[in-house]
Write a protein that holds these residues in place. Structure first.
Motif, PDB file in Angstrom:
ATOM      1  N   UNK A 158      -4.897  13.256  -1.628  1.00 51.77           N
ATOM      2  CA  UNK A 158      -5.672  12.154  -2.346  1.00 51.77           C
ATOM      3  C   UNK A 158      -5.506  10.399  -2.418  1.00 51.77           C
ATOM      4  N   UNK A 159      -4.914  10.663  -1.414  1.00 54.86           N
ATOM      5  CA  UNK A 159      -4.727   9.183  -0.561  1.00 54.86           C
ATOM      6  C   UNK A 159      -4.292   8.150  -1.724  1.00 54.86           C
ATOM      7  N   UNK A 160      -2.728   9.078  -1.995  1.00 56.44           N
ATOM      8  CA  UNK A 160      -1.195   8.510  -2.819  1.00 56.44           C
ATOM      9  C   UNK A 160      -0.408   7.820  -1.708  1.00 56.44           C
ATOM     10  N   UNK A 161       0.618   6.829  -2.647  1.00 58.03           N
ATOM     11  CA  UNK A 161       0.887   6.240  -2.028  1.00 58.03           C
ATOM     12  C   UNK A 161       2.236   7.075  -0.473  1.00 58.03           C
ATOM     13  N   UNK A 162       2.460   6.438   0.925  1.00 59.64           N
ATOM     14  CA  UNK A 162       3.583   7.290   0.960  1.00 59.64           C
ATOM     15  C   UNK A 162       4.960   7.817   0.730  1.00 59.64           C
ATOM     16  N   UNK A 163       4.796   6.692  -0.066  1.00 60.84           N
ATOM     17  CA  UNK A 163       6.407   6.916  -1.027  1.00 60.84           C
ATOM     18  C   UNK A 163       6.575   8.091  -1.725  1.00 60.84           C
ATOM     19  N   UNK A 164       5.463   8.203  -2.206  1.00 64.60           N
ATOM     20  CA  UNK A 164       5.848   9.134  -3.271  1.00 64.60           C
ATOM     21  C   UNK A 164       5.490  10.337  -2.658  1.00 64.60           C
ATOM     22  N   UNK A 165       4.232  10.623  -1.487  1.00 65.78           N
ATOM     23  CA  UNK A 165       4.579  11.878  -0.465  1.00 65.78           C
ATOM     24  C   UNK A 165       5.999  12.258  -0.307  1.00 65.78           C
TER      25      UNK A 165
ATOM     26  N   UNK B   1       1.165  -1.113  -0.509  1.00 63.02           N
ATOM     27  CA  UNK B   1      -0.009   0.138  -0.093  1.00 63.02           C
ATOM     28  C   UNK B   1       0.777   1.449   0.045  1.00 63.02           C
ATOM     29  N   UNK B   2       2.280   1.171   0.043  1.00 67.30           N
ATOM     30  CA  UNK B   2       3.109   2.037   0.267  1.00 67.30           C
ATOM     31  C   UNK B   2       3.782   3.036  -0.501  1.00 67.30           C
TER      32      UNK B   2
ATOM     33  N   UNK C 141       8.130   2.750   6.157  1.00 64.72           N
ATOM     34  CA  UNK C 141       8.291   1.758   4.724  1.00 64.72           C
ATOM     35  C   UNK C 141       9.656   0.466   5.140  1.00 64.72           C
ATOM     36  N   UNK C 142      10.482   1.214   5.492  1.00 69.11           N
ATOM     37  CA  UNK C 142      11.076   0.101   5.544  1.00 69.11           C
ATOM     38  C   UNK C 142      11.633  -0.732   6.927  1.00 69.11           C
ATOM     39  N   UNK C 143      10.150  -0.286   7.997  1.00 66.16           N
ATOM     40  CA  UNK C 143      10.024  -1.593   8.835  1.00 66.16           C
ATOM     41  C   UNK C 143       8.452  -1.798   8.630  1.00 66.16           C
ATOM     42  N   UNK C 144       8.165  -2.381   7.417  1.00 66.79           N
ATOM     43  CA  UNK C 144       6.767  -2.776   7.165  1.00 66.79           C
ATOM     44  C   UNK C 144       6.346  -3.315   8.526  1.00 66.79           C
ATOM     45  N   UNK C 145       6.873  -4.098   8.500  1.00 61.00           N
ATOM     46  CA  UNK C 145       6.357  -5.231   9.991  1.00 61.00           C
ATOM     47  C   UNK C 145       6.089  -4.757  11.698  1.00 61.00           C
ATOM     48  N   UNK C 146       6.310  -3.364  11.291  1.00 60.46           N
ATOM     49  CA  UNK C 146       6.346  -2.987  12.438  1.00 60.46           C
ATOM     50  C   UNK C 146       4.977  -1.945  12.599  1.00 60.46           C
TER      51      UNK C 146
ATOM     52  N   UNK D  57       3.097  -0.646  15.337  1.00 59.42           N
ATOM     53  CA  UNK D  57       2.621   0.674  15.522  1.00 59.42           C
ATOM     54  C   UNK D  57       3.955   2.098  14.777  1.00 59.42           C
ATOM     55  N   UNK D  58       4.352   2.017  14.247  1.00 59.09           N
ATOM     56  CA  UNK D  58       5.162   2.949  13.675  1.00 59.09           C
ATOM     57  C   UNK D  58       3.926   3.142  11.852  1.00 59.09           C
ATOM     58  N   UNK D  59       3.842   2.595  11.740  1.00 59.49           N
ATOM     59  CA  UNK D  59       1.993   3.004  10.527  1.00 59.49           C
ATOM     60  C   UNK D  59       2.397   4.353  10.393  1.00 59.49           C
ATOM     61  N   UNK D  60       1.590   4.841   9.658  1.00 55.04           N
ATOM     62  CA  UNK D  60       1.193   6.250   9.309  1.00 55.04           C
ATOM     63  C   UNK D  60       0.247   6.203   8.151  1.00 55.04           C
ATOM     64  N   UNK D  61      -0.741   7.015   7.824  1.00 55.85           N
ATOM     65  CA  UNK D  61      -1.672   7.094   7.548  1.00 55.85           C
ATOM     66  C   UNK D  61      -1.479   8.532   6.321  1.00 55.85           C
ATOM     67  N   UNK D  62      -2.529   8.517   5.478  1.00 61.25           N
ATOM     68  CA  UNK D  62      -2.217   9.806   4.749  1.00 61.25           C
ATOM     69  C   UNK D  62      -2.961  11.294   5.409  1.00 61.25           C
ATOM     70  N   UNK D  63      -3.678  11.150   5.735  1.00 64.08           N
ATOM     71  CA  UNK D  63      -4.922  10.967   6.856  1.00 64.08           C
ATOM     72  C   UNK D  63      -3.824  12.220   7.407  1.00 64.08           C
ATOM     73  N   UNK D  64      -2.368  11.470   8.678  1.00 67.30           N
ATOM     74  CA  UNK D  64      -1.783  12.522   9.346  1.00 67.30           C
ATOM     75  C   UNK D  64      -1.071  13.077   8.908  1.00 67.30           C
ATOM     76  N   UNK D  65      -0.675  12.204   7.693  1.00 65.29           N
ATOM     77  CA  UNK D  65       0.218  13.185   6.941  1.00 65.29           C
ATOM     78  C   UNK D  65       0.033  14.362   6.409  1.00 65.29           C
ATOM     79  N   UNK D  66      -0.746  14.258   6.025  1.00 69.45           N
ATOM     80  CA  UNK D  66      -1.783  15.488   5.341  1.00 69.45           C
ATOM     81  C   UNK D  66      -1.267  16.365   6.860  1.00 69.45           C
ATOM     82  N   UNK D  67      -2.449  15.744   7.645  1.00 65.66           N
ATOM     83  CA  UNK D  67      -1.878  17.254   8.660  1.00 65.66           C
ATOM     84  C   UNK D  67      -0.942  17.555   9.133  1.00 65.66           C
TER      85      UNK D  67
END
Lengths: 630, 456
Positions: free
Chosen positions: B414-421, A87-88, B176-181, B183-193
């Motif tokens: 727009x919900x773009x992937x975090x990598x692009x942001x 998803x990233x 991105x680098x630790x997808x299995x963790x 706790x460290x996930x971040x959503x696009x809403x938070x990124x935008x804020x």
């Protein structure tokens, strides 16, 4: 000293770096010999039982595109496979496979055995023989000497000693003078390196315990299954041929009790009592480090991963430790599902000698010693994939040196391998170096899906990729290009079915003609989904469709990164004259002068990445070079 | 080596004040002084002292001067530096310079003394820029700010915004680098804020810069309006002299006239423009084109209307060209009976203040000045000490950073992937780093390891 024959390339060590180095040199026609302290430990995985993951998966794909072996080897020995980060963003999709450790190791050994130009030899190499120039600081390698006094004359040596040089393993107050997994350490080689004037560092890493799966209650953990659709690592592997039942991993958590067991016993950890002084990796903290440094976290994730198909041994990922045996037992038993667990192998920390990689050129050859190369953990990196990538490049370049050819260098803008080697050689490592996607400036271009398109040509030029494979890659590139040009011209007219489809996918309907490429760019849509509305859409292989989709969908971002690469190339192409006297450039700060004189960067780009060289120093260099050489 | 030759230049602005200084820097500086200067009483100047004497061309006395010597490396350029203070006005200064050039010095390029100071390690890039501005500062306020920058307050403010972006970026990188963790996930809403919060920080910083620029570069003010409403008269009134040709013939002003003035203590570049209307001939058409260009580049438009006439089509036409600009409306010719409707004017540009003047007699101009002051100085004549002034390059970098942040926030929306942001966030950090000289690279990786608990 007995003469043991003449060789083109000698590889010291049979781990992941050594295997790729030896195979590459042998496949390039070099008479190659690989030495291992124990031939049963060829391609051994002494720590985590998996290959790939973020950025490491990229490395494996790049190794494959260049003609290396790692991708094929894991494709044939995996027991679970997952594509992470779906998803990233496409650039960070990351393939990771759980390996059957034994199968992985024995298949690789078999591949080495089958290589016509390659000889294997179980012995310890204790000395490097070299002739010095008149000054004595520099010179040329002539061969290696074994523990039994055998002299193997060779044109090039690739050091792939992993974590074995002067290794010692520690947990609690136990100190064992051995390499990983109880294997014999290499006691003398690092002294020989030191006598060549090579500067050494001491690094530390660690591994968790292995636990008997029969003593774990998996029902109390979250199961983690593999993907249904398995993507192979190698561009050469047909996905149909590697289908197999997969083995699950499990997720559980530490808790307050775990943390308090650890806190109570911190003084018994060699990490905290001061016994271990070597530099450890921040990204691979022991569980005691995590508990101390992130004391506010109520729990940490723990992954239980099988070590193979025919064993009950389970790897406890996330809980590497060097606490005493009794504390390890108590600590692991606080985890839900592990109350009655039995440890098969204790966790331990390992210390070892490695070199300061800033002594290397970008070809991985020592600046001071012609013919001497080094790759893998000896260079301060960590990880199987990082080691294999360096081994491959060192093997290629050792062969090219023996053939008096220019080295093959991958640039930062061309691959993660380029980023990895440039980082190590330019900055050196102050702690074990792990590949990360965040280290790659142009990662949208350096995707795992296009490693073949990026690097096959280099592999073909080097001689490791066959003409046939290179032709197939070119054909793929042409089809991608053709389809993108076609799609750019297609416009879709509003129709009931199209607008219904758009609304169903949360996309706004169109009222007049729309370019297909514009619709593909909408985040909620894609090339494959819209094919049904594109009447002339040709039937194409999946890998071509994937490229078409990514290249159209992310066109804007990709263009921007391409422009950045152009900038990068400019500064990278500004060559610094060899032997430039930095002490005469008075505008440079003292630290920059010293670092530049020591590192002797090959171009301005590399100079700008040396730690201790500030942008202002680079400006001074630019002004100076412009003034002095205009 | 090109850097070791000796350079000379007049180091005081031409035409200002009675004293002119010729500065000479380089290994030959002392030798040149010996050739062209005879100290009174015969004693040569020591380092960091001044001697009175005569500048000599052979046997001819050119001027009576003061000569000072600063030996390297303790001088501004770290080379031997000589300064000759001339008293005889510009002609004498020029003669002394020519003398120095004939005696072996080379004419310095603009800013070359500072460039030498930089190359010789005396000052860093940001300091170079600050010094350049010190030399160029047109008002005392900007001068003070340039002095503060040397101490690094600019770097600190920018760094704190950059730090905020870097933290957001580090969170994305960890996810991105630790997808299995988990706790460290971040959503696009938070990124935008977070991106929007950084945007706010940066916007207020840029607003500070904007006010700073007014002081250091001068406010660009365009006088606009339909033909023959008294634009040139207003310019003349503000300048207190007749610079523009004034005539009752519409379309008299064909070119953009530009004059420096000071209004409400703010340095101002006033531009009189051709009347904004559909041109009647080719030359007028050129003039109107230039007016529009000047308008686009300006900070403020003074829209002049003739209050003795009812508003016309042409007024509306001129007004339409001012869209998106800061505008002050000047209702001119208030000595004549009022015919224009102020209410109508107000509805045309509701946010613009209206000032009533009589440009011909210079009446009502103080009202205009106070509106300018209100608009650009928030009504305060003196600004807060913590205000920051930055130069054009740095302002451009800040604007680029803001643009990148906007892109990031939009993509997150727009919900773009975090990598692009993260590409836009990297650009934003890089742009801010261009101001402070910091580069991302390792600082991001350090942050990841310092702040997040990840790893096998």
């Amino acid at each position: 000293m007995r003469n043991k024959g003449e060789w083109d390339v000698a590889v010291v060590g049979g781990g992941h770096a050594g295997c790729e180095a030896a195979l590459a040199a042998a496949r390039l026609g070099m008479r190659t010999i690989l030495f291992a302290i124990n031939l049963d430990s060829i391609a051994m995985m002494p720590c985590n039982p998996n290959i790939g993951g973020t950025s490491k998966g990229h490395l494996v794909r790049e190794i494959d595109a260049l003609g290396g072996e790692m991708a094929l080897n894991i494709d044939h020995t995996f027991i679970q496979s997952r594509m992470l980060n779906m998803s990233k963003g496409p650039a960070v999709y990351s393939l990771r496979a759980q390996a059957d450790k034994r199968a992985y190791s024995s298949r690789m050994k078999r591949v080495l055995e089958n290589e016509p130009n390659l000889a294997l030899k179980q012995t310890e190499i204790t000395e490097i023989e070299a002739v010095r120039d008149c000054g004595g600081e520099k010179g040329r390698i002539t061969g290696v000497i074994s523990e039994s006094g055998g002299f193997y004359a060779c044109k090039a040596v690739v050091l792939c000693t992993g974590t074995y040089m002067k290794a010692r393993c520690l947990y609690g107050d136990v100190i064992v003078e051995s390499g990983p997994n109880g294997l014999r350490a290499s006691k003398r080689l690092s002294d020989s390196l030191r006598s060549l004037g090579i500067s050494l560092l001491r690094f530390k890493t660690g591994t968790p315990a292995r636990v008997d799966g029969k003593t774990i209650d998996f029902a109390r953990m979250t199961v983690q299954n593999g993907d249904k659709d398995i993507k192979p690592f190698s561009f050469r592997t047909d996905p149909e041929t590697i289908k197999r039942p997969q083995i699950p991993c499990y997720l559980t958590y530490t808790n307050e009790e775990t943390h308090s067991v650890i806190r109570r016993n911190l003084d018994r950890s060699p990490l905290y009592s001061g016994v271990i002084k070597a530099a450890g990796a921040r990204y691979c903290p022991s569980i005691e480090d995590k508990v101390v440094r992130f004391s506010d976290k109520p729990r940490h994730q723990v992954f239980i991963e099988p070590e193979g198909e025919d064993t009950d041994e389970m790897y406890i990922s996330g809980m590497s430790t060097s606490l005493p045996e009794d504390v390890q037992e108590a600590m692991y038993r606080t985890l839900p599902g592990m109350e009655g667990c039995r440890i098969l192998r204790n966790g331990y920390a390992i210390e070892y000698d490695c070199i300061n990689a800033s002594q290397l050129k970008l070809s991985l050859e020592f600046k001071a010693w012609s013919g001497l190369f080094s790759a893998g953990q000896i260079n301060g990196s960590s990880g199987y994939e990082e080691a294999a990538a360096q081994g491959l490049m060192a093997g290629i370049n050792a062969a090219r040196l023996a053939q008096a050819k220019e080295p093959v260098i991958i640039k930062r803008s061309e691959g993660y391998i380029g980023v990895l080697i440039d980082d190590l050689a330019t900055k050196g490592a102050a702690e074990p170096y792990r590949m990360m996607t965040s280290r790659a400036e142009y990662r949208l271009l350096l995707r795992q899906d296009n490693a073949d398109l990026r690097l096959s040509e280099k592999g073909w030029e080097a001689g490791l990729v066959s003409q046939q494979r290179w032709a197939l890659t070119q054909e793929k590139a042409a089809r991608i290009h053709e389809e993108i040009s076609r799609v750019r011209k297609v416009s879709l007219q509003p129709s009931k079915s199209l607008n219904r489809f758009l609304e169903e996918n949360g996309s706004s309907p169109i009222t007049s003609g729309a370019m297909l490429s514009d619709l593909i760019k909408r985040p909620e849509l894609g090339y494959r989904q819209l094919q049904a509305f594109d009447e002339l859409s040709p039937s194409l292989p999946e890998d071509v469709k994937e490229q078409v989709e990514i290249l159209i969908k992310y066109e804007g971002y990709i263009k921007r990164q391409l422009a950045q690469v152009e900038q990068f190339r400019k500064i990278e192409s500004r060559i610094i004259p060899r032997g430039l006297d930095y002490s005469s450039i008075s505008g440079l700060r003292l630290e920059a002068r010293q670092k530049l004189a020591l590192m002797q960067p090959e171009n301005l780009g590399q100079a700008s990445r040396i730690s201790g060289v500030t942008p202002a120093d680079v400006s001074v260099l630019i002004v100076y070079l412009a003034a002095a050489y205009s | 080596m090109p850097l070791t030759d000796t350079i000379a230049a007049i180091s005081t602005p031409l035409g200002r004040g009675g004293i002119g200084i010729v500065r000479i820097s380089g290994s030959e500086a002392l030798g040149i002084l010996d050739k062209i200067f005879i100290p009174k009483g015969g004693r040569k100047p020591k380092s960091y002292s001044m001697r009175y004497g005569f500048a000599m061309d052979g046997q001819t006395v050119i001027d009576e001067v003061l000569a000072s010597v600063m030996l390297g490396p303790n001088s501004y350029t770290t080379e031997d530096v000589v300064e000759i203070n001339c008293h005889g006005g510009m002609r004498a200064v020029r003669s002394v310079l020519e003398l120095a050039l004939r005696s072996g010095a080379r004419l310095a390029e603009p800013g070359e003394f500072t460039k030498r100071a930089f190359i010789n390690g005396r000052i860093d890039l940001i300091q170079v820029e600050a010094v350049m501005e010190l030399i160029d500062a047109k008002s005392r306020k900007a001068e003070e700010s340039a002095a503060r920058r040397l101490a690094g307050s600019l770097s600190r403010k920018i760094s704190s915004v950059r730090e905020r972006i870097l933290t957001l970026q580090a969170r994305i990188e960890v996810s991105i680098d630790y997808p299995e963790y988990e706790d460290e996930e971040i959503g696009s809403l938070e990124v935008r804020r977070e991106a929007e919060a950084a945007m706010e920080d940066l916007k207020s910083l840029i607003a500070c810069f904007e006010r700073g620029r007014v002081f250091s570069e001068g406010l660009k003010v365009v006088i606009a309006g339909k033909p023959n409403v008294g634009k040139s008269s207003l310019l003349n009134a503000l300048m207190n002299e007749d610079r523009a040709i004034v005539a009752d013939i519409p379309g008299t002003t064909r070119d953009v006239l530009s004059e420096a003035a000071s209004l409400a203590g703010v340095p101002v570049k006033l531009m009189d423009t051709a009347g904004l209307r559909t041109p009647e001939d080719a030359i007028e058409s050129l003039g109107v084109g230039k007016s529009i260009e000047a308008l686009e580049d300006s900070d403020l438009a003074i829209w002049v209307v003739d209050s003795s006439e009812a508003l016309s089509e042409e007024d509306a036409e001129a007004c339409a060209k001012l869209e998106g600009k800061k505008v002050i409306i000047v209702a001119n010719k208030n000595d004549l009976p009022k015919a224009a409707s102020m209410d109508e004017l107000r509805t045309l540009i509701p946010e613009a203040p209206i000032v009533s003047v009589c440009a011909k007699d210079g009446l009502g101009l103080d009202g205009l000045e106070s509106e300018i002051s209100k608009m650009f100085l928030s009504g305060e004549a003196e600004m807060d000490d913590s205000e920051i002034y930055i130069n054009a390059r740095q302002r451009q970098s800040a604007a680029k950073a803001l643009e990148s942040l906007e892109k990031a926030a939009r993509a997150a929306g727009e919900g773009q992937a975090v990598d692009l942001i993260s590409i836009d966030l990297t650009d934003a950090c890089d742009s801010l780093g261009e101001i402070t000289g910091e580069t991302a690279g390792d600082s991001l990786v350090d942050k990841i390891f310092k702040e997040f608990c990840v790893g096998k």
